[in-house]
Design a protein around this motif. Structure first.
Motif, short mmCIF file in Angstrom:
data_model
loop_
_atom_site.label_atom_id
_atom_site.label_comp_id
_atom_site.label_asym_id
_atom_site.label_seq_id
_atom_site.Cartn_x
_atom_site.Cartn_y
_atom_site.Cartn_z
N ASP A 55 0.84 -1.20 0.00
CA ASP A 55 0.00 0.00 0.00
C ASP A 55 0.87 1.25 0.00
OD1 ASP A 55 -2.21 -1.62 0.04
OD2 ASP A 55 -3.07 -0.78 1.87
N MET A 56 1.90 1.24 0.81
CA MET A 56 2.77 2.41 0.91
C MET A 56 3.45 2.72 -0.42
SD MET A 56 4.50 2.11 4.69
CE MET A 56 3.53 2.31 6.19
N ILE A 57 3.78 1.69 -1.16
CA ILE A 57 4.39 1.89 -2.47
C ILE A 57 3.44 2.62 -3.41
CG2 ILE A 57 5.19 0.67 -4.55
CD1 ILE A 57 6.36 -1.47 -2.66
N ARG A 58 2.16 2.36 -3.27
CA ARG A 58 1.16 2.98 -4.14
C ARG A 58 0.89 4.45 -3.80
NH1 ARG A 58 -4.01 -0.66 -3.78
NH2 ARG A 58 -4.63 0.50 -5.64
N ASP A 59 1.36 4.89 -2.65
CA ASP A 59 1.07 6.26 -2.20
C ASP A 59 1.58 7.31 -3.19
OD1 ASP A 59 -0.07 5.18 0.04
OD2 ASP A 59 1.53 5.77 1.42
N LYS A 60 2.70 7.05 -3.84
CA LYS A 60 3.28 8.06 -4.73
C LYS A 60 2.39 8.35 -5.92
CE LYS A 60 6.19 4.73 -7.25
NZ LYS A 60 5.48 4.84 -8.54
N ASP A 61 1.57 7.38 -6.32
CA ASP A 61 0.64 7.58 -7.44
C ASP A 61 -0.75 8.02 -6.98
OD1 ASP A 61 2.50 6.87 -9.44
OD2 ASP A 61 2.07 4.73 -9.16
N VAL A 232 -4.70 17.20 -7.74
CA VAL A 232 -3.51 16.45 -7.41
C VAL A 232 -3.36 15.18 -8.26
CG1 VAL A 232 -4.56 15.08 -5.56
CG2 VAL A 232 -2.12 15.62 -5.47
N LEU A 233 -4.47 14.65 -8.79
CA LEU A 233 -4.41 13.43 -9.60
C LEU A 233 -4.60 13.71 -11.09
CD1 LEU A 233 -6.43 10.95 -7.34
CD2 LEU A 233 -3.95 11.23 -7.52
N ARG A 234 -4.59 14.97 -11.46
CA ARG A 234 -4.70 15.31 -12.89
C ARG A 234 -3.40 14.96 -13.61
NH1 ARG A 234 -9.65 15.62 -15.08
NH2 ARG A 234 -11.02 17.11 -14.03
N ASP A 235 -3.52 14.50 -14.85
CA ASP A 235 -2.34 14.18 -15.66
C ASP A 235 -2.65 14.47 -17.12
OD1 ASP A 235 -0.15 13.09 -17.00
OD2 ASP A 235 0.10 11.49 -15.53
N ARG A 240 -6.89 9.86 -22.41
CA ARG A 240 -8.24 9.43 -22.01
C ARG A 240 -8.88 8.48 -23.03
NH1 ARG A 240 -11.12 15.00 -19.74
NH2 ARG A 240 -9.27 15.93 -18.78
N LYS A 241 -8.09 7.96 -23.95
CA LYS A 241 -8.61 7.07 -25.00
C LYS A 241 -8.23 5.62 -24.78
CE LYS A 241 -8.45 10.76 -28.48
NZ LYS A 241 -7.89 11.20 -29.79
N VAL A 242 -7.49 5.35 -23.71
CA VAL A 242 -6.99 4.00 -23.45
C VAL A 242 -7.59 3.50 -22.14
CG1 VAL A 242 -4.90 2.64 -23.04
CG2 VAL A 242 -4.83 4.57 -24.63
N GLY A 243 -7.86 2.20 -22.07
CA GLY A 243 -8.40 1.62 -20.86
C GLY A 243 -7.45 1.79 -19.69
N VAL A 244 -8.01 1.92 -18.49
CA VAL A 244 -7.18 2.25 -17.32
C VAL A 244 -6.26 1.11 -16.90
CG1 VAL A 244 -8.92 3.88 -16.52
CG2 VAL A 244 -8.93 1.55 -15.62
N PHE A 245 -6.51 -0.10 -17.37
CA PHE A 245 -5.66 -1.23 -17.04
C PHE A 245 -4.56 -1.46 -18.06
CE2 PHE A 245 -9.86 -2.31 -15.11
CZ PHE A 245 -9.48 -2.14 -13.79
N ASP A 246 -4.54 -0.67 -19.11
CA ASP A 246 -3.49 -0.79 -20.12
C ASP A 246 -2.14 -0.49 -19.47
OD1 ASP A 246 -1.64 0.33 -22.32
OD2 ASP A 246 -3.27 -0.56 -23.47
N PRO A 247 -1.13 -1.34 -19.69
CA PRO A 247 0.18 -1.11 -19.04
C PRO A 247 0.78 0.26 -19.33
CG PRO A 247 0.09 -3.29 -20.04
CD PRO A 247 -1.14 -2.58 -20.49
N SER A 248 0.43 0.85 -20.46
CA SER A 248 1.02 2.15 -20.81
C SER A 248 0.50 3.29 -19.95
CB SER A 248 0.72 2.46 -22.29
OG SER A 248 -0.67 2.69 -22.49
N ILE A 249 -0.63 3.08 -19.28
CA ILE A 249 -1.27 4.17 -18.54
C ILE A 249 -1.65 3.79 -17.12
CG2 ILE A 249 -3.68 3.66 -19.18
CD1 ILE A 249 -1.99 7.13 -19.16
N ARG A 250 -1.59 2.51 -16.78
CA ARG A 250 -2.06 2.08 -15.46
C ARG A 250 -1.28 2.78 -14.34
NH1 ARG A 250 -3.66 -4.07 -13.66
NH2 ARG A 250 -4.73 -3.47 -11.73
N GLY A 251 -2.02 3.34 -13.41
CA GLY A 251 -1.41 4.07 -12.31
C GLY A 251 -1.07 5.50 -12.63
#
Length: 265
Positions: A55-61, A232-235, A240-251
């Protein structure tokens, strides 16, 4: 390149520039999220040794400190973590509200039946380190908790409530039930993956994204007042055209963090 020798006039001119304000347009604002001072109770929750290392590792994202400070989570608060998944935020909320507060991990029956196993968050509720966590199993449209709440929090789940495997749920009913469950002045915080502007509900099942304008419209229709957004979570790099689980964009998806409030009167 600046010449090595400067005339006396030039030197005096440079000195004047160093001491007097310059005229002209102001400098542009800094790019990226503005630094946020994390509330002490939330900072302590993030550093709690009982949190899993994963969980702590995920905090940065996920920036939980900034998000929960924006939500206004305080000690003693009564909170619902709507569709808590593995309990990433449930653990943080539990420690942030402290022993005088309570966290209701609300798991829709629709998800339990789909998964055909007990909710993962049950293990957290059984852990003595999280004795202020209670799991609530109920159908989604009938959202309710044993006591009035200060905050209803849901992260990356709003689009799921529009999916067919969740019914889809009638969000007009869900949002009204959340409104009823909150104390006057209570907060409803919604985080989700951004879809293309104007796409409506087109991408909820395929890309697991939702048009933020739909969320704002549906929630305010239930009586809530839109209070603001944390960026804070804007990028901007996310198309916004790729699925959220795609490795190129996940996280690294572009996400909106919307804060709604139930009027005090």
């Amino acid at each position: 390149m600046r010449k090595p020798l400067l005339s006396l006039v030039a030197v005096l001119g440079l000195a004047a520039c160093a001491t007097e304000p310059t005229m002209g347009p102001p400098p542009p604002p800094p790019s990226g999220p503005v630094a946020v001072s994390i509330a002490p109770n939330i900072a302590a929750a993030l550093s709690d040794p009982s949190r899993p290392a994963a969980d702590m590792i995920r905090d940065k994202d996920r920036h939980p400190g900034e998000v929960l400070t924006f939500a206004g989570v305080r000690q003693g608060a009564k909170v619902a973590d709507l569709i808590p998944g593995g309990g990433y935020f449930t653990r943080i909320l539990s420690k942030a509200v402290g022993p005088r507060g309570h966290v209701y991990a609300y798991v829709p029956d629709e998800l339990t039946k789909l998964a055909k196993r007990e909710p993962a968050v049950n293990a957290i509720a059984r852990d003595p380190a999280y004795s202020n966590v209670t799991v609530v199993l109920n159908t989604l449209p009938n959202f309710s908790t044993p006591e009035k709440l200060d905050l209803v929090f849901t992260a990356q789940n709003y689009h799921d409530m529009h999916d067919k495997f969740m019914g889809p749920a009638d969000l007009s009913v869900v949002n009204r039930q959340i409104f009823k469950a909150l104390k006057p002045g209570g907060v409803y915080l919604v985080i989700d993956h951004s879809a293309e502007a104007g796409s409506g509900l087109r991408d909820t099942e395929t890309l697991h994204r939702i048009d933020s304008a739909v969320v704002k419209s549906e929630v305010t229709a239930a009586g809530f007042v839109f209070e603001g957004e944390s960026k804070v979570l804007r990028d901007a790099a996310d198309s916004r055209k790729v699925g959220v689980f795609d490795p190129s964009i996940r996280g690294k998806t572009d996400q909106f963090v919307f804060k709604f409030r139930k009027p005090s009167r």
